[in-house]
Design a protein around this motif. Structure first.
Motif, PDB file in Angstrom:
ATOM      1  N   ILE A 294       1.174  -1.268   0.015  1.00  0.00           N
ATOM      2  CA  ILE A 294      -0.102  -0.368   0.131  1.00  0.00           C
ATOM      3  C   ILE A 294       0.738   0.967  -0.065  1.00  0.00           C
ATOM      4  CG2 ILE A 294      -0.569  -0.042   2.886  1.00  0.00           C
ATOM      5  CD1 ILE A 294      -3.044   0.540   2.087  1.00  0.00           C
ATOM      6  N   VAL A 295       2.143   0.869   0.524  1.00  0.00           N
ATOM      7  CA  VAL A 295       2.994   2.141   0.674  1.00  0.00           C
ATOM      8  C   VAL A 295       3.399   2.568  -1.039  1.00  0.00           C
ATOM      9  CG1 VAL A 295       5.068   3.730   1.941  1.00  0.00           C
ATOM     10  CG2 VAL A 295       3.706   2.169   3.145  1.00  0.00           C
ATOM     11  N   LYS A 296       4.096   1.760  -1.277  1.00  0.00           N
ATOM     12  CA  LYS A 296       4.255   1.553  -3.040  1.00  0.00           C
ATOM     13  C   LYS A 296       3.350   2.135  -3.805  1.00  0.00           C
ATOM     14  CE  LYS A 296       8.534  -1.682  -1.901  1.00  0.00           C
ATOM     15  NZ  LYS A 296       9.583  -0.390  -1.346  1.00  0.00           N
ATOM     16  N   TRP A 297       2.545   1.507  -3.719  1.00  0.00           N
ATOM     17  CA  TRP A 297       0.884   1.741  -4.854  1.00  0.00           C
ATOM     18  C   TRP A 297       0.801   3.314  -4.646  1.00  0.00           C
ATOM     19  CZ3 TRP A 297      -4.244   2.084  -2.432  1.00  0.00           C
ATOM     20  CH2 TRP A 297      -4.957   1.953  -3.496  1.00  0.00           C
ATOM     21  N   SER A 298       0.462   3.762  -3.008  1.00  0.00           N
ATOM     22  CA  SER A 298       0.652   5.079  -3.313  1.00  0.00           C
ATOM     23  C   SER A 298       1.683   5.635  -4.081  1.00  0.00           C
ATOM     24  CB  SER A 298      -0.421   5.539  -1.695  1.00  0.00           C
ATOM     25  OG  SER A 298       0.968   4.997  -1.218  1.00  0.00           O
ATOM     26  N   GLN A 299       2.532   5.137  -3.144  1.00  0.00           N
ATOM     27  CA  GLN A 299       3.822   6.421  -3.621  1.00  0.00           C
ATOM     28  C   GLN A 299       2.919   6.602  -5.293  1.00  0.00           C
ATOM     29  OE1 GLN A 299       6.460   4.674  -1.963  1.00  0.00           O
ATOM     30  NE2 GLN A 299       6.974   5.875  -0.052  1.00  0.00           N
ATOM     31  N   PHE A 300       3.700   5.389  -5.857  1.00  0.00           N
ATOM     32  CA  PHE A 300       3.881   5.197  -7.243  1.00  0.00           C
ATOM     33  C   PHE A 300       1.807   6.404  -7.917  1.00  0.00           C
ATOM     34  CE2 PHE A 300       1.960   3.540 -11.163  1.00  0.00           C
ATOM     35  CZ  PHE A 300       3.275   3.407 -12.014  1.00  0.00           C
TER      36      PHE A 300
ATOM     37  N   PHE B 146       0.529   8.703  -6.032  1.00  0.00           N
ATOM     38  CA  PHE B 146       0.242  10.359  -5.821  1.00  0.00           C
ATOM     39  C   PHE B 146       1.910  11.354  -6.712  1.00  0.00           C
ATOM     40  CE2 PHE B 146      -1.872   8.682  -1.771  1.00  0.00           C
ATOM     41  CZ  PHE B 146      -2.816   9.481  -1.802  1.00  0.00           C
ATOM     42  N   LEU B 147       2.517  10.203  -6.998  1.00  0.00           N
ATOM     43  CA  LEU B 147       4.207  10.719  -7.469  1.00  0.00           C
ATOM     44  C   LEU B 147       3.574  11.159  -9.077  1.00  0.00           C
ATOM     45  CD1 LEU B 147       6.482  11.897  -8.278  1.00  0.00           C
ATOM     46  CD2 LEU B 147       7.034   9.232  -8.671  1.00  0.00           C
ATOM     47  N   LEU B 148       2.599  10.282  -9.910  1.00  0.00           N
ATOM     48  CA  LEU B 148       2.102  10.890 -11.371  1.00  0.00           C
ATOM     49  C   LEU B 148       0.755  12.081 -11.006  1.00  0.00           C
ATOM     50  CD1 LEU B 148       2.216   6.694 -12.998  1.00  0.00           C
ATOM     51  CD2 LEU B 148       2.998   8.509 -13.596  1.00  0.00           C
ATOM     52  N   THR B 149       0.441  11.587  -9.445  1.00  0.00           N
ATOM     53  CA  THR B 149      -1.009  12.522  -9.858  1.00  0.00           C
ATOM     54  C   THR B 149      -0.702  13.882  -9.457  1.00  0.00           C
ATOM     55  OG1 THR B 149      -2.220  11.272  -9.076  1.00  0.00           O
ATOM     56  CG2 THR B 149      -2.653  13.291  -8.538  1.00  0.00           C
ATOM     57  N   VAL B 150       0.362  13.825  -9.080  1.00  0.00           N
ATOM     58  CA  VAL B 150       1.461  15.282  -9.448  1.00  0.00           C
ATOM     59  C   VAL B 150       2.047  15.936 -10.273  1.00  0.00           C
ATOM     60  CG1 VAL B 150       3.321  16.560  -8.369  1.00  0.00           C
ATOM     61  CG2 VAL B 150       1.416  15.461  -6.510  1.00  0.00           C
TER      62      VAL B 150
ATOM     63  N   THR C 284       6.628   7.283 -15.066  1.00  0.00           N
ATOM     64  CA  THR C 284       5.917   6.254 -15.749  1.00  0.00           C
ATOM     65  C   THR C 284       6.888   5.163 -16.134  1.00  0.00           C
ATOM     66  OG1 THR C 284       6.377   6.740 -18.040  1.00  0.00           O
ATOM     67  CG2 THR C 284       4.924   8.131 -16.876  1.00  0.00           C
ATOM     68  N   PRO C 285       6.537   3.733 -16.056  1.00  0.00           N
ATOM     69  CA  PRO C 285       7.091   2.067 -16.167  1.00  0.00           C
ATOM     70  C   PRO C 285       7.251   2.297 -17.168  1.00  0.00           C
ATOM     71  CG  PRO C 285       4.176   1.994 -15.914  1.00  0.00           C
ATOM     72  CD  PRO C 285       4.788   3.863 -16.318  1.00  0.00           C
TER      73      PRO C 285
END
Length: 717
Positions: free
Chosen positions: A172-178, A180-184, A229-230
């Motif tokens: 959940i930590v890595k998923w949410s960071q991914f 939120f980073l792309l959202t910003v 991005t990936p």
């Protein structure tokens, strides 16, 4: 520590501390209000995450997945405190962001006393309009991310991992960071129109630079997209295409405001709309009719059939009433009107540039047609090559016309251009003098270092050797880089298209039946991009090893000419054969015996204790890699040392330089292995043991260094 700071830095820090203290004192009576705002943002975010946001993000993540992939994907917490601490951290950041504006507002008296409160000549309603535009653009960028980018990207990543035989169990930590980073990143990218327009209008960055460097901008957009991005073309294009479209729209807006500024009041939006009212009315009518025809004459059915073919879950819906249809028609009419007006403004801009400002060339700017504001807004290039007589004649004509402000503006801009030209000439002369002094200083340094001579036994000689070899390689850079990229792309394509699953299944088939993976053993991906990144890293490593023989082939003539190696280039085939045999022999040994034995040893006790084992994909595959290819690399170390000895590097050099070799291996292990000091030493220690074995082999072959396989060449002693 303070003694290491100069006086200006100390004064700056002291002023900053004093300003911060004054702000706190000024806002002291209102700190309770600031804290209430912070608390509102903190608690609201904390409970919103718990009640709504996580479920919403899960829905976005699984929106495009089929039932099989959706059933395999889970969002997990690795520790009991992951969710609670993550919500608290996010809420803390949001609360601080909420509290900053009121804190600055309540401390405005302290800022005004220090002339730090902005005095904007812009009307408040314009500032409000700019702020509203920023929010709308940010919301548009975020909406694109959540409605289009995230569903397709997560479906692609999860399906790729699942098809390869792994379980997408996102932390959940890595998923949410991914997320939120792309959202910003989408929110910030959506600010391009405002940023480009503002920078062009204020001439901090000229509009012509944005216009002329559009190719560089596209490359930069793709480069930034590669960071967020990936590492696959599909998602990078989904990120880059809307940003490039925004850049194109930004150029249009910048062109409008810059031309309006430089041409003063030549662009009149109201006059344009009034003069071309019939064209605008026709455009709006066509737009409304197209929307009406789409809903009334089968457009919805055709569009939905196309969405079915594209396997999209989205569908167009028919309006529920005539009033709703009328609203759609009005919206289409307004949209067509806006597009028509934008086209007319663009046409006016082209006419102004053609007749008054020159076709995009500032040096051809007609200064006589501009007023005082236009003269001050003209780019510096318009005055760079002007003669003084020409400027004075224009100023005299302006005075005769009664426009003294324009005459003064002409003289001021010409004087500024002259000052810039003189400063550039002085800087060029100073640069030439510094280059000469640097050359003399470097020569003196090497003279001091080498005793005034640069022969074959000093550092100057080694520097020349390195430069000569690098030059010989760079002349063949196209072939080297091309081969590297070919191997990387081919390997990644094979792994991505199912090769990694083939390797994974084949390896599992070599394990004993007692530890055969079943429902209690899985390899999981904790980060959405983990599987793809692993494939890219492995492909890069393989491409680097495959490029080394080609690099040696092109560098060999230079090495031989500088007496670093003895034999002809055909020796490379012997090297490649010997090292390849050692590598593949060790790889086969590790893959068939050592790696399965290690994995079996690690999981036997856990399975006997009825534990559920979930290996992270990076840890599992790096373990397999180090116990397979790593054995081959260890076998190659003694072989390489023997080959180097046959080319002139003596046993004594290798014996005396073991400390430097250790440092180099530690540095390489720190860069190329997973972020763990344990792994770094697990790589370094076996390599140094292999190096010791190589020294033992050479000690026997060379009779303790008394008889090397080749005469000693000029190698660092």
């Amino acid at each position: 520590m303070s003694s290491a700071l100069d006086e200006d830095t100390k004064q700056t820090l002291a002023a900053g501390r004093e300003t911060a203290g004054a702000m706190l004192r000024a806002a002291q009576k209102d700190l309770q209000k600031v804290f209430i705002v912070f608390l509102f943002g903190f608690l609201g975010t904390f409970y919103a995450l718990s009640l709504y946001v996580w479920e919403f993000l899960k829905g976005v993540t699984k929106a495009k997945m089929d039932a099989t992939t959706e059933g395999a994907l889970d969002i997990i917490a690795q520790t009991p405190f992951d969710v609670l601490l993550l919500q608290a951290k996010i809420a803390l950041v949001v609360g601080i962001l909420f509290a900053i504006p009121p804190f600055i507002y309540f401390s405005r008296d302290a800022l005004k006393a220090r002339n730090m409160w902005p005095k904007s000549p812009v009307a408040p309603w314009k500032l409000a309009l700019i702020g509203l535009t920023m929010l709308l653009l940010f919301a548009g960028g975020v909406a694109y991310g959540y409605l289009v980018f995230f569903p397709f990207t997560f479906e692609f990543l999860a399906r790729s991992a699942y098809n390869a035989g792994f379980d997408p169990k996102y932390s959940i930590v890595k998923w949410s960071q991914f997320i939120f980073l792309l959202t910003v990143s989408f929110g910030l990218a959506s600010q391009l129109p405002l940023a480009v327009t503002g920078l062009s209008y204020t001439e901090i960055v000229p509009y012509e630079l944005f216009r002329d460097k559009w190719r560089h901008a596209i490359v930069g957009i793709f480069a930034v997209g590669a960071l967020f991005t990936p590492p696959d073309p599909f998602t990078q294009i989904m990120w880059a295409v809307p940003v490039i479209s925004l850049y194109a729209f930004s150029l249009y807006l910048a062109r409008v405001v810059v031309t309006a500024k430089r041409g003063s009041e030549k662009i009149a939006l109201k006059a344009t709309a009034t003069e071309q009212w019939n064209l605008l009315a026709g455009t709006g009518g066509v737009g409304g009719l197209l929307v009406y025809a789409f809903y009334e004459y089968g457009g919805v059915e055709l569009a939905n059939e196309a969405l079915v073919v594209a396997e999209s879950e989205y569908r167009f819906l028919m309006p529920g009433s005539e009033a709703v249809l009328g609203g759609f028609v009005i919206g289409g009419t307004i949209f067509a009107l806006v597009l028509g007006l934008a086209y007319l403004v663009f046409r006016d801009i082209q006419e102004i540039e053609r007749t008054q400002i020159g076709v995009g060339d500032p040096t051809k700017l007609d200064l006589s047609s501009l007023d005082a504001s236009g003269i001050r807004a003209a780019p510096p290039e318009a005055f760079a090559d002007r003669e003084e007589n020409e400027i004075m004649a224009l100023a005299s004509a302006a005075i005769d016309d009664g426009d003294r402000e324009k005459a003064q503006a002409l003289i001021d801009r010409f004087d500024s251009a002259e000052a810039d030209r003189e400063a550039a000439e002085a800087e060029a002369e100073e640069s030439d003098g510094l280059e000469d002094r640097a050359t003399r200083a470097s020569g003196a340094f090497f003279d001091e270092l080498t005793g005034g001579e640069t022969d074959e036994d000093d550092i100057g000689g080694y520097y020349k050797d390195i430069a000569f070899i690098v030059d010989s390689i760079t002349s063949r850079a196209f072939w080297i880089i091309g081969w590297f990229m070919f191997v990387l792309a081919t390997t990644f394509g094979w792994l991505y298209s199912g090769g990694i699953k083939v390797v994974y299944d084949n390896f599992l088939g070599r394990l004993p039946s007692s530890v055969t993976p079943d429902e209690v053993w899985s390899v999981i991906t904790l980060h959405p991009m983990e599987a793809l990144v692993l494939e890219v890293k492995f492909s890069t490593i393989l491409a680097a090893f495959a490029t080394l023989p080609l690099l040696a082939y092109f560098a060999w003539p230079a090495l031989r000419e500088r007496n670093i190696v003895m034999r002809h280039r055909s020796t490379i085939f012997l090297w490649v054969g010997a090292l390849g045999a050692g590598l593949f022999g060790g790889l086969a040994l590790g893959y068939t015996h050592i790696a399965p034995t290690v994995i079996t040893f690690l999981v036997e006790d856990a399975l006997a204790a009825d534990m559920i084992i979930s290996y992270r994909i990076t840890n599992f595959f790096w373990l397999v890699f180090f116990t397979t290819a790593g054995i081959g690399l260890l076998a190659d170390v003694p072989i390489l040392m023997v080959l180097l000895n046959s080319e002139g590097i003596t046993f004594d050099v290798m014996w005396n330089r073991w400390r430097e070799i250790t440092v180099v291996i530690l540095a390489l292990a720190a860069v190329f292995t997973p972020a763990s000091i344990t792994t770094m030493f697990l790589v370094t220690i076996p390599l140094m043991v292999a190096y010791g074995v190589g020294l033992g082999v050479l000690f026997v072959i060379t009779f303790g260094g008394r008889r090397n396989l080749a005469p000693a060449r000029r190698i660092l002693e």
